[in-house]
Design a protein around this motif. Structure first.
Motif, mmCIF file in Angstrom:
data_model
loop_
_atom_site.group_PDB
_atom_site.id
_atom_site.type_symbol
_atom_site.label_atom_id
_atom_site.label_comp_id
_atom_site.label_asym_id
_atom_site.label_seq_id
_atom_site.Cartn_x
_atom_site.Cartn_y
_atom_site.Cartn_z
ATOM 1 N N ALA A 3 -8.837 1.315 0.931
ATOM 2 C CA ALA A 3 -9.738 2.268 1.582
ATOM 3 C C ALA A 3 -9.818 2.003 3.095
ATOM 4 N N ALA A 4 -9.823 0.730 3.485
ATOM 5 C CA ALA A 4 -9.887 0.383 4.912
ATOM 6 C C ALA A 4 -8.651 0.886 5.659
ATOM 7 N N LEU A 5 -7.557 1.051 4.912
ATOM 8 C CA LEU A 5 -6.312 1.555 5.508
ATOM 9 C C LEU A 5 -6.110 3.038 5.210
ATOM 10 N N LYS A 6 -7.197 3.690 4.790
ATOM 11 C CA LYS A 6 -7.191 5.130 4.492
ATOM 12 C C LYS A 6 -6.260 5.483 3.322
ATOM 13 N N GLY A 7 -6.139 4.536 2.384
ATOM 14 C CA GLY A 7 -5.298 4.763 1.217
ATOM 15 C C GLY A 7 -6.117 4.735 -0.058
ATOM 16 N N LYS A 8 -5.432 4.880 -1.177
ATOM 17 C CA LYS A 8 -6.103 4.904 -2.470
ATOM 18 C C LYS A 8 -5.902 3.616 -3.259
ATOM 19 N N ALA A 35 -13.435 -4.661 7.811
ATOM 20 C CA ALA A 35 -14.037 -3.967 6.682
ATOM 21 C C ALA A 35 -14.447 -5.017 5.643
ATOM 22 N N THR A 79 0.860 -1.185 0.000
ATOM 23 C CA THR A 79 0.000 0.000 0.000
ATOM 24 C C THR A 79 0.899 1.238 0.000
#
Length: 151
Positions: free
Chosen positions: A69-74, A145, A47
């Protein structure tokens, strides 16, 4: 073993691993007589923030976009197997979400919460751990998630 140290209930389930098998999770489910939805595979993806662990049912695949997304990434992409083995200390097909060399961010598919207990690799091919999903989530400091997708 992390579960014993944490004093949580768990059961080890050994089975005969076929060295020719590449479908490790399905092999474990078949050997233990369990539905594929109940056995979870440990995958490692790259990621923006580095390597991270995904724990998803063997009955499906990892949704990389949902995982990121669950790791606040794209975005996320599956990590190179040799790198994964080096970082986790486990061989592919026997990667456990517990006891890795380096603590990696972890996301557990929310479907795990629908079971009293789930199964996942104990760190080698031919050995599964059964424990409550809450134990795995707590010990890995995971978030949950919807990261699994069917097919």
């Amino acid at each position: 073993m992390a579960l014993a140290k944490a004093e949580v209930d768990f059961t080890l389930h050994p089975y005969d691993h076929d060295a020719g098998s590449q479908a490790y999770g399905e092999e474990a489910a078949d050997a233990l007589g369990l539905p594929y939805e109940r056995i979870f595979k440990t995958l490692v993806a790259e990621t923006e923030g580095g390597l991270a662990v995904a724990v998803v049912p063997v009955s499906g695949k990892l949704d990389l976009k949902a995982f990121a997304a669950a790791l606040k990434g794209k975005r996320a992409a599956m990590a190179d197997a040799a790198k994964v083995e080096r970082v986790t200390g486990y061989v592919v097909g026997g990667i456990s979400p517990l006891g890795q060399r380096k603590k990696l961010p972890t996301v557990v598919d929310e479907s795990a919460l629908g079971f009293e207990t789930i199964y996942f690799s104990a760190g080698r091919r031919g050995l599964q751990i059964e424990t409550a999903p809450a134990n795995l989530i707590e010990l890995t400091r995971a978030v949950t998630a919807p990261i699994g997708k069917t097919g």
